[in-house]
Design a protein around this motif. Structure first.
Motif, PDB file in Angstrom:
ATOM      1  N   GLU A 166       4.184 -14.908   6.474  1.00  0.00           N
ATOM      2  CA  GLU A 166       4.563 -15.798   5.372  1.00  0.00           C
ATOM      3  C   GLU A 166       5.486 -16.919   5.851  1.00  0.00           C
ATOM      4  O   GLU A 166       6.139 -16.791   6.885  1.00  0.00           O
ATOM      5  CB  GLU A 166       5.281 -14.989   4.279  1.00  0.00           C
ATOM      6  CG  GLU A 166       4.373 -13.992   3.580  1.00  0.00           C
ATOM      7  CD  GLU A 166       5.078 -13.202   2.479  1.00  0.00           C
ATOM      8  OE1 GLU A 166       5.880 -13.784   1.730  1.00  0.00           O
ATOM      9  OE2 GLU A 166       4.807 -11.991   2.381  1.00  0.00           O
ATOM     10  N   LYS A 170      12.546   1.528   2.247  1.00  0.00           N
ATOM     11  CA  LYS A 170      11.421   2.315   2.763  1.00  0.00           C
ATOM     12  C   LYS A 170      11.979   3.651   3.254  1.00  0.00           C
ATOM     13  O   LYS A 170      12.958   3.669   4.001  1.00  0.00           O
ATOM     14  CB  LYS A 170      10.709   1.580   3.907  1.00  0.00           C
ATOM     15  CG  LYS A 170       9.947   0.345   3.421  1.00  0.00           C
ATOM     16  CD  LYS A 170       8.946  -0.187   4.430  1.00  0.00           C
ATOM     17  CE  LYS A 170       8.260  -1.445   3.886  1.00  0.00           C
ATOM     18  NZ  LYS A 170       7.219  -1.975   4.777  1.00  0.00           N
ATOM     19  N   GLU A 197       4.257   4.142   7.395  1.00  0.00           N
ATOM     20  CA  GLU A 197       5.328   3.174   7.629  1.00  0.00           C
ATOM     21  C   GLU A 197       6.592   3.974   7.945  1.00  0.00           C
ATOM     22  O   GLU A 197       6.799   5.036   7.364  1.00  0.00           O
ATOM     23  CB  GLU A 197       5.534   2.326   6.387  1.00  0.00           C
ATOM     24  CG  GLU A 197       4.292   1.532   6.066  1.00  0.00           C
ATOM     25  CD  GLU A 197       4.585   0.253   5.341  1.00  0.00           C
ATOM     26  OE1 GLU A 197       4.091  -0.775   5.797  1.00  0.00           O
ATOM     27  OE2 GLU A 197       5.303   0.298   4.330  1.00  0.00           O
ATOM     28  N   THR A 199       0.796  -1.222   0.000  1.00  0.00           N
ATOM     29  CA  THR A 199       0.000   0.000   0.000  1.00  0.00           C
ATOM     30  C   THR A 199       0.830   1.274   0.000  1.00  0.00           C
ATOM     31  O   THR A 199       0.361   2.309  -0.450  1.00  0.00           O
ATOM     32  CB  THR A 199      -0.918   0.009   1.242  1.00  0.00           C
ATOM     33  OG1 THR A 199      -0.113  -0.251   2.384  1.00  0.00           O
ATOM     34  CG2 THR A 199      -2.013  -1.025   1.125  1.00  0.00           C
TER      35      THR A 199
HETATM   36  N1  LIG Z   1      12.931  -8.354   2.432  1.00  0.00           N
HETATM   37  C1  LIG Z   1      12.005  -8.763   1.570  1.00  0.00           C
HETATM   38  N2  LIG Z   1      12.348  -9.534   0.530  1.00  0.00           N
HETATM   39  C2  LIG Z   1      11.430  -9.952  -0.361  1.00  0.00           C
HETATM   40  N3  LIG Z   1      10.136  -9.628  -0.307  1.00  0.00           N
HETATM   41  C3  LIG Z   1       9.742  -8.855   0.719  1.00  0.00           C
HETATM   42  C4  LIG Z   1      10.647  -8.376   1.694  1.00  0.00           C
HETATM   43  N4  LIG Z   1       9.950  -7.625   2.566  1.00  0.00           N
HETATM   44  C5  LIG Z   1       8.687  -7.637   2.157  1.00  0.00           C
HETATM   45  N5  LIG Z   1       8.541  -8.370   1.032  1.00  0.00           N
HETATM   46  C6  LIG Z   1       7.331  -8.642   0.267  1.00  0.00           C
HETATM   47  O1  LIG Z   1       6.777  -7.451  -0.200  1.00  0.00           O
HETATM   48  C7  LIG Z   1       5.428  -7.335   0.215  1.00  0.00           C
HETATM   49  C8  LIG Z   1       5.127  -5.893   0.545  1.00  0.00           C
HETATM   50  O2  LIG Z   1       6.020  -5.425   1.509  1.00  0.00           O
HETATM   51  P1  LIG Z   1       5.491  -4.741   2.826  1.00  0.00           P
HETATM   52  O3  LIG Z   1       4.450  -5.611   3.402  1.00  0.00           O
HETATM   53  O4  LIG Z   1       6.644  -4.391   3.678  1.00  0.00           O
HETATM   54  O5  LIG Z   1       4.863  -3.428   2.236  1.00  0.00           O
HETATM   55  P2  LIG Z   1       3.478  -2.784   2.532  1.00  0.00           P
HETATM   56  O6  LIG Z   1       3.360  -1.621   1.636  1.00  0.00           O
HETATM   57  O7  LIG Z   1       3.388  -2.549   3.981  1.00  0.00           O
HETATM   58  O8  LIG Z   1       2.448  -3.894   2.120  1.00  0.00           O
HETATM   59  P3  LIG Z   1       0.998  -4.110   2.711  1.00  0.00           P
HETATM   60  O9  LIG Z   1       0.300  -2.833   2.522  1.00  0.00           O
HETATM   61  O10 LIG Z   1       0.481  -5.227   1.884  1.00  0.00           O
HETATM   62  O11 LIG Z   1       1.168  -4.447   4.147  1.00  0.00           O
HETATM   63  C9  LIG Z   1       5.302  -8.252   1.428  1.00  0.00           C
HETATM   64  O12 LIG Z   1       4.060  -8.799   1.544  1.00  0.00           O
HETATM   65  C10 LIG Z   1       6.342  -9.315   1.153  1.00  0.00           C
HETATM   66  O13 LIG Z   1       5.793 -10.404   0.471  1.00  0.00           O
END
Ligand SMILES: Nc1ncnc2c1ncn2[C@@H]1O[C@H](COP(=O)(O)OP(=O)(O)OP(=O)(O)O)[C@@H](O)[C@H]1O
Ligand SMILES: [Mn+2]
Length: 522
Positions: A394, A216, A237, A199
């Protein structure tokens, strides 16, 4: 003569009374000394000793977890050492080093069977000859030549991938940790593109040795608290939350978060000028005070009002090492049974049904193996850092149900320090179940000589961004100790409740396989 004798008798009597009085004062004074408030709380120390009494025979030899000594070999080497060591300050060790040296972090482990590694490594090509040249990657712009076949020249990110096993992402005291964090912090960035999905704004950065990291950006000042009127699902975040979560996870002895480091990124040279992502490139602008900003494209906070800005081009960010591509190591996403409703009006079932856990305990995969206690481990991590945004977790598909849980996506942790969120602990409270090893480590972290806040401060001070400002403000560190006490209290409550019922179901006995070792040394 008679008068003199009488006088000396009176003097003797006075002296005797004074002596008795002085003794009384002394006794009273020394008795009160034992209850001085600066002493560590007596019951905790005593009960920790009692709790750990049966694991006080651990050899310093078995402290090298990488040696994978068998239990049999350990028995031979077993010598007496006290589990609760002398004050680390005395030996000049930092609390963090003392913690990581502690036997509880160095329990003997058996060699990892082949099927428990995420990747099967071919034995090193013995005749490293011309044929291996086929495996040298063709050089591309900005990328280095890497000889993939020769394990001694493997880049740190590849060593990290090859070290992932069924129960952890990396070993305790991983010799690859330093090179890996250096690589993330210092490698030249050759590509930066937006990560699709999720997101909030995040980028995938690539390095000359083909390594990748998830970036990030900084969105909130360290000592700022998230606005109380924001719902958990609208929170930002935070880059420092991703960094601090990695350190906390390692301190808890889990090792289930991919390593994350902080880095000052030049938004012009290391993003705008090199990106091939046109959608991202179009969102760059210069702010009224001359800082370079961008906002990318995503479903939350990707607008000019929420742009991330360099000062004037330097931007703080977290870089998490990328996990192996899902094409090589597929992952499975599991919905958390204690997922929040993600609604302003609805409550989830667990919030209204106090008996919710008994149905979870009957449901696969929580009804077998370690899944429930692994989930509780994650709950404890989340409560300590006040992360309410754990909708999914996961695992690596290869390992089926018997494996650790990946603790990804911690950006919404450490938003508030002045308030705890007891609802995050609901699974622990409702299930009253915890791994015995986790319980021991939590208790260790509550002792003054290993205090969680001190250990975290020390660990975070190794991150490159700590030279800009401490990664967690002091009130956030203090909150960790307060929350740890709340976790311990919850478990104590469970123990009390269970003993009244006559059962002992609180602990998942994951140290049982070491009983032999301890018994033999008794
Ligand atoms: N270090 C990593 N290596 C590979 N894939 C990752 C890693 N960290 C996160 N991801 C993948 O990327 C996706 C999105 O990352 P993250 O959840 O940190 O972002 P987000 O914007 O907070 O997503 P959401 O809104 O779905 O919670 C995660 O669901 C995960 O599958
Ligand atoms: Mn998220």
């Amino acid at each position: 003569m008679l008068r003199m004798r009488r006088r000396s008798r009176t003097i003797c009597l006075y002296l005797a009374i004074i002596t008795i009085f002085l003794h009384l004062v002394l006794v009273l004074f020394s008795a009160s000394m034992y209850h001085l408030p600066c002493d560590p709380p007596l019951p905790t120390r005593m009960s920790i000793h009692r709790e750990l009494a049966h694991i006080h025979h651990i050899s310093p030899v078995i402290m090298d977890a990488n040696k994978n000594l068998s239990v049999k070999e350990d028995k031979k080497a077993a010598v007496d050492i006290t589990v609760i060591r002398a004050e680390p300050a005395e030996s000049g060790m930092s609390k963090l080093e003392a913690l990581f040296d502690h036997p509880l972090y160095n329990l003997p482990s058996r060699p990892i069977p082949e099927e428990d590694w995420l990747f099967k490594v071919q034995p090193n090509a013995k005749n490293h000859d011309k044929s291996s040249q086929m495996w040298v990657s063709a050089s591309r712009d900005g990328y280095e030549d890497v000889d993939w076949k020769n394990s001694s020249s493997h880049p740190p990110w590849l060593r990290f991938h090859l070290g992932i096993s069924r129960w952890q992402l990396y070993p305790h005291r991983d010799p690859n940790m330093e090179p890996l964090t250096q690589h993330l912090a210092n490698s030249r960035i050759v590509s930066a593109v937006q990560r699709s999905g999720g997101t909030q704004l995040k980028l995938v950065m690539s390095f000359p040795n083909y390594g990748q990291a998830m970036l990030k950006p900084m969105k909130q000042e360290r000592n700022e608290e998230t606005n109380y009127n924001l719902y958990y699902f609208s929170d930002f975040e935070r880059h420092n939350a991703e960094i601090a979560a990695f350190h906390l996870d390692r301190i808890l002895g889990y090792r289930r978060i991919p390593p994350v480091v902080g880095r000052l990124v030049d938004v012009v040279k290391e993003i705008k000028d090199i990106t091939t992502d046109l959608k991202l490139a179009r969102t760059f602008f210069t702010s009224p005070v001359g800082n370079v900003c961008f906002y990318g494209r995503c479903s939350y906070y990707c607008s000019t009002e929420h742009a991330v800005c360099g000062r004037p081009t330097a931007l703080e960010a977290s870089l998490a090492v990328m996990l192996p591509d899902p094409a090589l190591a597929a992952r499975r996403s599991w919905r958390s049974p204690w997922r929040r409703s993600y609604s302003r009006t609805k409550l989830a079932e667990w919030e209204t049904n106090p008996d919710y856990c008994s149905s979870v305990k009957r449901t696969a995969p929580y009804n077998k193996g370690t899944r429930l206690v692994d989930f509780i481990d994650l709950v404890i991590l989340d409560f300590l850092m006040s992360n309410m945004d754990r909708h999914h977790y996961e695992t690596f598909e290869k390992f089926g149900n018997d494996t650790f849980l990946l603790h990804l996506d911690n950006g919404r942790a450490f938003g508030r320090h002045s308030k705890d969120e007891p609802s995050i602990l609901a699974p622990l409270k409702q299930c009253c179940r915890i791994r015995r090893s986790t319980w021991y480590r939590l208790r260790l972290l509550s002792l003054p000589q290993y205090q969680l806040s001190d250990v975290m401060r020390s660990s975070l001070s190794h991150d490159p961004l700590s030279s800009v400002a401490p990664l967690l403000a002091e009130p956030h560190l203090a909150a960790l100790d307060r929350r740890l006490a709340a976790v311990l209290q919850t478990v104590s409550g469970c123990l009390k409740q269970q003993s009244e019922k006559g059962g002992d179901e609180v602990f998942y006995e994951d140290l049982d396989h070491l009983k032999d070792l301890f018994a033999s040394a008794d």
